[in-house]
Design a protein around this motif. Structure first.
Motif, PDB file in Angstrom:
ATOM      1  N   ILE A   1       0.863  -1.177   0.000  1.00 47.42           N
ATOM      2  CA  ILE A   1       0.000   0.000   0.000  1.00 47.42           C
ATOM      3  C   ILE A   1       0.903   1.231   0.000  1.00 47.42           C
ATOM      4  CG2 ILE A   1      -1.777   1.303   1.219  1.00 47.42           C
ATOM      5  CD1 ILE A   1      -2.691  -1.308   2.494  1.00 47.42           C
ATOM      6  N   LEU A   2       0.819   2.009  -1.062  1.00 48.20           N
ATOM      7  CA  LEU A   2       1.635   3.221  -1.158  1.00 48.20           C
ATOM      8  C   LEU A   2       0.888   4.412  -0.559  1.00 48.20           C
ATOM      9  CD1 LEU A   2       3.197   2.927  -4.734  1.00 48.20           C
ATOM     10  CD2 LEU A   2       4.184   2.277  -2.535  1.00 48.20           C
ATOM     11  N   PRO A   3       1.617   5.392  -0.044  1.00 48.34           N
ATOM     12  CA  PRO A   3       0.980   6.582   0.552  1.00 48.34           C
ATOM     13  C   PRO A   3       0.295   7.429  -0.516  1.00 48.34           C
ATOM     14  CG  PRO A   3       3.350   6.893   0.403  1.00 48.34           C
ATOM     15  CD  PRO A   3       3.096   5.466   0.027  1.00 48.34           C
ATOM     16  N   PRO A   4      -0.557   8.360  -0.106  1.00 45.84           N
ATOM     17  CA  PRO A   4      -1.286   9.188  -1.078  1.00 45.84           C
ATOM     18  C   PRO A   4      -0.396   9.896  -2.088  1.00 45.84           C
ATOM     19  CG  PRO A   4      -2.235   9.465   1.102  1.00 45.84           C
ATOM     20  CD  PRO A   4      -1.006   8.626   1.281  1.00 45.84           C
ATOM     21  N   MET A   5       0.794  10.278  -1.702  1.00 50.29           N
ATOM     22  CA  MET A   5       1.676  10.999  -2.615  1.00 50.29           C
ATOM     23  C   MET A   5       1.987  10.205  -3.874  1.00 50.29           C
ATOM     24  SD  MET A   5       3.283  13.708  -3.439  1.00 50.29           S
ATOM     25  CE  MET A   5       2.989  14.667  -1.956  1.00 50.29           C
ATOM     26  N   ALA A   6       1.886   8.890  -3.831  1.00 50.87           N
ATOM     27  CA  ALA A   6       2.238   8.069  -4.985  1.00 50.87           C
ATOM     28  C   ALA A   6       1.267   8.267  -6.147  1.00 50.87           C
ATOM     29  CB  ALA A   6       2.282   6.598  -4.581  1.00 50.87           C
ATOM     30  N   PHE A   7      -0.040   8.155  -5.880  1.00 46.64           N
ATOM     31  CA  PHE A   7      -1.046   8.215  -6.947  1.00 46.64           C
ATOM     32  C   PHE A   7      -2.069   9.336  -6.764  1.00 46.64           C
ATOM     33  CE2 PHE A   7      -0.423   3.367  -6.721  1.00 46.64           C
ATOM     34  CZ  PHE A   7       0.657   3.400  -7.593  1.00 46.64           C
ATOM     35  N   TYR A   8      -2.257   9.761  -5.539  1.00 44.17           N
ATOM     36  CA  TYR A   8      -3.289  10.759  -5.228  1.00 44.17           C
ATOM     37  C   TYR A   8      -2.674  11.915  -4.438  1.00 44.17           C
ATOM     38  CZ  TYR A   8      -5.607   6.348  -6.180  1.00 44.17           C
ATOM     39  OH  TYR A   8      -5.975   5.146  -6.747  1.00 44.17           O
ATOM     40  N   PRO A   9      -1.676  12.579  -5.019  1.00 41.00           N
ATOM     41  CA  PRO A   9      -0.926  13.588  -4.277  1.00 41.00           C
ATOM     42  C   PRO A   9      -1.714  14.849  -3.961  1.00 41.00           C
ATOM     43  CG  PRO A   9      -0.247  13.585  -6.575  1.00 41.00           C
ATOM     44  CD  PRO A   9      -1.148  12.405  -6.388  1.00 41.00           C
ATOM     45  N   VAL A  10      -2.817  15.057  -4.664  1.00 35.37           N
ATOM     46  CA  VAL A  10      -3.658  16.231  -4.409  1.00 35.37           C
ATOM     47  C   VAL A  10      -5.078  15.742  -4.171  1.00 35.37           C
ATOM     48  CG1 VAL A  10      -4.491  18.441  -5.276  1.00 35.37           C
ATOM     49  CG2 VAL A  10      -2.205  17.637  -5.907  1.00 35.37           C
ATOM     50  N   ASP A  11      -5.653  16.127  -3.047  1.00 35.32           N
ATOM     51  CA  ASP A  11      -7.009  15.728  -2.703  1.00 35.32           C
ATOM     52  C   ASP A  11      -8.001  16.305  -3.717  1.00 35.32           C
ATOM     53  OD1 ASP A  11      -9.679  16.342  -0.928  1.00 35.32           O
ATOM     54  OD2 ASP A  11      -8.677  14.505  -0.295  1.00 35.32           O
ATOM     55  N   TRP A  12      -9.110  15.601  -3.913  1.00 35.60           N
ATOM     56  CA  TRP A  12     -10.079  16.029  -4.925  1.00 35.60           C
ATOM     57  C   TRP A  12     -10.629  17.421  -4.645  1.00 35.60           C
ATOM     58  CZ3 TRP A  12     -15.256  16.985  -3.771  1.00 35.60           C
ATOM     59  CH2 TRP A  12     -15.699  16.574  -2.517  1.00 35.60           C
ATOM     60  N   ILE A  13     -10.695  17.802  -3.378  1.00 32.55           N
ATOM     61  CA  ILE A  13     -11.217  19.130  -3.045  1.00 32.55           C
ATOM     62  C   ILE A  13     -10.253  20.226  -3.511  1.00 32.55           C
ATOM     63  CG2 ILE A  13     -11.845  20.655  -1.125  1.00 32.55           C
ATOM     64  CD1 ILE A  13     -12.781  18.217   0.398  1.00 32.55           C
ATOM     65  N   LYS A  14      -8.950  19.936  -3.518  1.00 34.43           N
ATOM     66  CA  LYS A  14      -7.934  20.939  -3.836  1.00 34.43           C
ATOM     67  C   LYS A  14      -7.389  20.818  -5.256  1.00 34.43           C
ATOM     68  CE  LYS A  14      -6.420  21.031   1.006  1.00 34.43           C
ATOM     69  NZ  LYS A  14      -5.286  20.817   1.931  1.00 34.43           N
ATOM     70  N   ILE A  15      -7.951  19.906  -6.052  1.00 37.59           N
ATOM     71  CA  ILE A  15      -7.369  19.645  -7.364  1.00 37.59           C
ATOM     72  C   ILE A  15      -7.387  20.879  -8.261  1.00 37.59           C
ATOM     73  CG2 ILE A  15      -9.535  18.859  -8.421  1.00 37.59           C
ATOM     74  CD1 ILE A  15      -5.993  17.389  -8.969  1.00 37.59           C
ATOM     75  N   GLY A  16      -8.322  21.785  -8.045  1.00 41.65           N
ATOM     76  CA  GLY A  16      -8.395  22.992  -8.870  1.00 41.65           C
ATOM     77  C   GLY A  16      -7.153  23.854  -8.796  1.00 41.65           C
ATOM     78  N   SER A  17      -6.421  23.759  -7.692  1.00 40.24           N
ATOM     79  CA  SER A  17      -5.214  24.583  -7.532  1.00 40.24           C
ATOM     80  C   SER A  17      -4.151  24.252  -8.574  1.00 40.24           C
ATOM     81  CB  SER A  17      -4.640  24.397  -6.129  1.00 40.24           C
ATOM     82  OG  SER A  17      -4.225  23.048  -5.919  1.00 40.24           O
ATOM     83  N   LEU A  18      -4.170  23.020  -9.092  1.00 40.12           N
ATOM     84  CA  LEU A  18      -3.165  22.626 -10.083  1.00 40.12           C
ATOM     85  C   LEU A  18      -3.415  23.241 -11.459  1.00 40.12           C
ATOM     86  CD1 LEU A  18      -2.528  18.833  -9.382  1.00 40.12           C
ATOM     87  CD2 LEU A  18      -1.561  20.834  -8.250  1.00 40.12           C
ATOM     88  N   PHE A  19      -4.609  23.765 -11.673  1.00 39.35           N
ATOM     89  CA  PHE A  19      -4.965  24.288 -12.985  1.00 39.35           C
ATOM     90  C   PHE A  19      -4.829  25.811 -13.073  1.00 39.35           C
ATOM     91  CE2 PHE A  19      -6.871  20.191 -12.679  1.00 39.35           C
ATOM     92  CZ  PHE A  19      -6.955  19.687 -13.973  1.00 39.35           C
TER      93      PHE A  19
END
Length: 424
Positions: free
Chosen positions: A345-363
């Motif tokens: 089991i890999l930590p969130p940083m591996a596949f889900y480094p940005v929570d769905w609530i904050k994903i807009g910040s990447l755009f």
């Protein structure tokens, strides 16, 4: 009650002594008591009927609004006052009894529409599925990837194409199979042709669901769903079929499954039998939820078999995520640490480094020097620690990739066609 009052008035007028007054009040009380008993008797059936109506309304209230390509239960209209049950004009000649309504409500229309739901069919195209898979992956593939696409071919857009491109940017000798009836078409071929022309091994193949479920715990579920015995629920069935197909493909063939809104940032070659955590506890650092957007497993892995079994036994089409992220979380929570289940089991940083609530910040384009520094730091962090970024497309699809944003930077580096990277 009115008769009692009239009689009472007459007796009062006639009363000339204390004895007459006593008789008057005794007669008056007798009529009041009798009237009350009659009212209670007449009200009990009405109260019972209202309760039944309320329960029936709650049962029938499971109708949900879904997308137009998803089969849903009959659109019932219920009147609790008149006990009227109505259906749309198409089904007006086949209105069931109130008892059969409660039993059949969830599956009636689904049974009628099922023959039109192509993914349940086997035809000449899907019967070639297994042979096409074996031939495709027996082609010098460094890594085997799967994606699933059950939506229309027209909706396979630039972002999905970017996800495909990112696979080949990090795995130029890898093979990607898109499990999709709609993409296994002339239009789908045209979508993927620019990648073919560059020598990348990508192919869309219509899956044969009857073949995939055969001899698995999902076979009985499939037969019940196909025959109309099981309620598909209010969640779009395509979503739950995608949850199942990825598991069946990994069980039969092994490899790496990726959602079509996942941007690959580095090679997966070093991963084996791996699942990623979406969330962890801030104190203990133990995972609190896993996700199935990325799955890396060998053929016939016991954990994948358990996932399929859990899907079939606990299927609920009315709860979002119940047959997906929550399902894998339930199973791993039960088997983690048991002998015979070897997985990481890999930590969130591996596949889900940005929570769905904050994903807009990447755009978002940076607006000042501090914003530019944040973009630079985030890009560097993802480059060093993440295998990829899940874009949570249901939330982020409305965002445009702005110039200079984190996503703009990542797409510029990890594309192979590199066209229109600043569009959604």
């Amino acid at each position: 009650m009115l008769a009692a009052k009239i009689l009472g008035c007459r007796l009062v007028n006639q009363a000339k002594s204390p004895i007459a007054s006593i008789i008057f009040f005794a007669v008056l009380m007798f009529f009041m008591l009798a009237d009350t008993m009659i009212c209670n008797i007449s009200l009990e059936p009405a109260a019972f009927t209202d309760k039944e109506d309320s329960q029936e309304l709650q049962i029938l209230k499971v109708v949900r609004k879904t997308s137009s390509d998803v089969v849903v239960p009959l659109p019932w209209t219920v009147s609790t006052q008149n006990k009227i049950i109505e259906v749309d004009e198409e089904h007006r000649n086949s209105v069931p009894s109130s008892l059969s309504v409660r039993k059949e409500h969830g599956v009636g229309k689904f049974r009628r529409k099922l023959p039109d739901y192509g993914i349940f069919k086997s035809d000449e195209l899907t019967k070639r599925f297994h042979g096409r898979v074996l031939e495709f992956f027996n082609n010098g593939c460094e890594v085997h990837f799967f994606m699933a696409w059950i939506s229309t071919v027209e909706s396979f857009g630039r972002r999905e194409t970017m996800a495909v491109e990112s696979v080949f940017k990090s795995h130029p000798d890898g093979c990607l199979m898109i499990l999709s009836r709609t993409m296994d078409s002339i239009r789908g071929y045209r979508n993927l042709k620019p990648l073919f022309d560059r020598g990348f091994k990508v192919m869309a193949v219509a899956p044969d669901l009857p073949f995939l479920v055969k001899n698995t715990p999902a076979e009985a579920w499939f037969n019940d769903m196909k025959s109309g015995k099981k309620d598909p629920g209010g969640i779009p069935l395509a979503q739950n079929l995608s949850n199942l197909i990825r598991l069946l493909a990994l069980h039969k063939y092994g490899g790496i499954y990726l959602d079509t809104d996942f941007i690959v940032l580095k090679s997966f070659k070093g991963l084996k039998n791996t699942i990623g955590a979406q969330n962890v506890d801030g104190t203990s650092k133990n995972w609190t939820r896993l996700n199935n957007a990325v799955l890396v497993f060998d053929m016939n892995h016991p954990l994948v078999f358990k996932f399929i079994e859990e899907f079939a036994l606990t299927f609920d089409g009315n709860k979002w995520g119940h047959n997906g992220p929550y399902m894998v979380s339930r199973v791993v929570g039960r088997v983690e640490g048991l002998a015979g289940y070897n997985f990481t089991i890999l930590p969130p940083m591996a596949f889900y480094p940005v929570d769905w609530i904050k994903i807009g910040s990447l755009f978002k384009e940076p607006k000042d020097r501090a914003g530019s520094r944040w973009v630079e730091a985030k890009v560097q962090q993802l480059k060093e620690k993440a295998y990829g970024v899940h874009l949570w497309n249901k939330r982020s699809s409305k965002f445009r990739v702005e110039e200079g944003s984190v996503m703009g930077r990542l797409m510029a580096v990890h594309c192979v066609l590199c066209k229109n990277k600043h569009t959604s």
